[in-house]
Design an enzyme around this catalytic site. Structure first.
Site, PDB file in Angstrom:
ATOM      1  CG  HIS A 162       0.411   6.007  -0.872  1.00 25.91           C
ATOM      2  ND1 HIS A 162      -0.650   6.672  -1.450  1.00 25.91           N
ATOM      3  CD2 HIS A 162      -0.096   5.365   0.211  1.00 25.91           C
ATOM      4  CE1 HIS A 162      -1.749   6.448  -0.746  1.00 25.91           C
ATOM      5  NE2 HIS A 162      -1.442   5.649   0.260  1.00 25.91           N
ATOM      6  CG  HIS A 211      -1.783   1.151   1.412  1.00 26.00           C
ATOM      7  ND1 HIS A 211      -3.153   1.061   1.489  1.00 26.00           N
ATOM      8  CD2 HIS A 211      -1.509   2.484   1.549  1.00 26.00           C
ATOM      9  CE1 HIS A 211      -3.672   2.268   1.652  1.00 26.00           C
ATOM     10  NE2 HIS A 211      -2.693   3.148   1.705  1.00 26.00           N
ATOM     11  CD  GLU A 212       1.574   3.532   3.607  1.00 30.04           C
ATOM     12  OE1 GLU A 212       1.837   4.628   3.065  1.00 30.04           O
ATOM     13  OE2 GLU A 212       0.478   3.307   4.156  1.00 30.04           O
TER      14      GLU A 212
END
Length: 286
Positions: free
Chosen positions: A80, A76-77
């Protein structure tokens, strides 16, 4: 815990490699830190001034649900970071670009939030009621705002104001610093350093402390023992040498700008899975 930190760090590297193969380009990541608190499991931090990228992971939630943090939060990170560097800084944080990276690169559903129980790391013991049969659990910060009438909260269903009922006794996991290393380079260790450390370790139980210094001003070490409420037997202090002590779980470096030796030592400790902070000396001017 050391093994979990290593697994998480390896997962970050693996995720970056997958993204680099997919986009046929390299991605910049300066550091992976395990110092995030609160309810968030992970966070991407971008400094425009330094042009640096860091991924922060919640160590407590990693320990609580390692499978979710390693296999969901970290991609998820990284998504980003990838979306930011591929499509530019003006994209929406969880917009279609980020969602595309999650689906097409990592084969994951683009969920914005995690499902880990955070009651032990971010307790909400203050119970409120409204006119309909519903209970609301609020944090201490929100409870204080209501108690001092700085804020009003209403139930979205009945639109009635929330009324304080009682406080629940919740079990909160203790936070521990097994071995804290404190290094003061460039200035003598003083009572002002001890005060800064007191604020940094607030809420933690400290096992033992090793202090490395180039000098001591006044009652510096005695102030440290008093500020951290430690027994003298768990504190060792000596001049800075060539090597650092082993089995360090947390470290604080007080250094002057441009102190490459301290930065390199901090980097080595992070590679050993320690939580590290590098700070300027109190009252430093220059």
């Amino acid at each position: 815990m050391v093994d979990l930190v290593r697994q998480a760090t390896d997962k970050v590297r693996e995720s970056l490699c997958i993204a680099e193969r997919h986009f046929s380009k390299s991605f910049a990541l300066d550091d992976v830190l395990f110092d995030l608190g609160g309810e968030a499991a992970g966070q991407l931090v971008y400094s425009k001034k330094r042009a640096s990228y860091k991924i922060r992971i919640n160590r407590s939630l990693l320990q609580k649900d390692p499978n979710h943090v390693i296999n969901q939060t970290i991609p998820h990170e990284v998504s980003h970071l990838v979306a930011f560097q591929v499509y530019g800084p003006k994209i929406a944080p969880h917009g279609r670009e980020w969602q595309s990276v999650m689906r097409d690169v990592f084969g994951l559903r683009p969920d914005r939030c995690h499902s880990i129980d955070t009651s032990s790391v971010s307790p909400k013991p203050f119970v409120y009621t409204c006119t309909c049969p519903k209970l609301f659990r609020l944090s201490k910060r929100m409870h204080t705002k209501l108690a001092t009438k700085r804020r009003t909260y209403k139930c979205k269903q009945c639109l009635g104001p929330l009324v304080y009922s009682h406080e629940e006794k919740l079990h909160v996991e203790s936070r521990v610093m097994e071995h804290l290393l404190v290094v003061s380079k460039g200035q003598p260790f003083s009572a002002e350093h001890a005060k800064m450390l007191r604020d940094l370790v607030k809420g933690f139980s400290v096992g033992r402390v090793s202090v490395r210094y180039e000098g001591v001003r006044g009652r510096g070490i005695r102030s440290l023992i008093s500020a951290l409420k430690l027994d003298e037997s768990v504190v060792s202090a000596e001049m800075i040498g060539k090597s650092l002590p082993g089995a360090v779980s947390h470290a604080v470096f007080f250094a002057c700008p441009g102190d490459e030796r301290s930065l390199q030592a901090a980097k080595k400790l992070r590679e050993r899975s320690a939580v590290v902070r590098v700070l300027r000396h109190p009252g430093y001017e220059g």
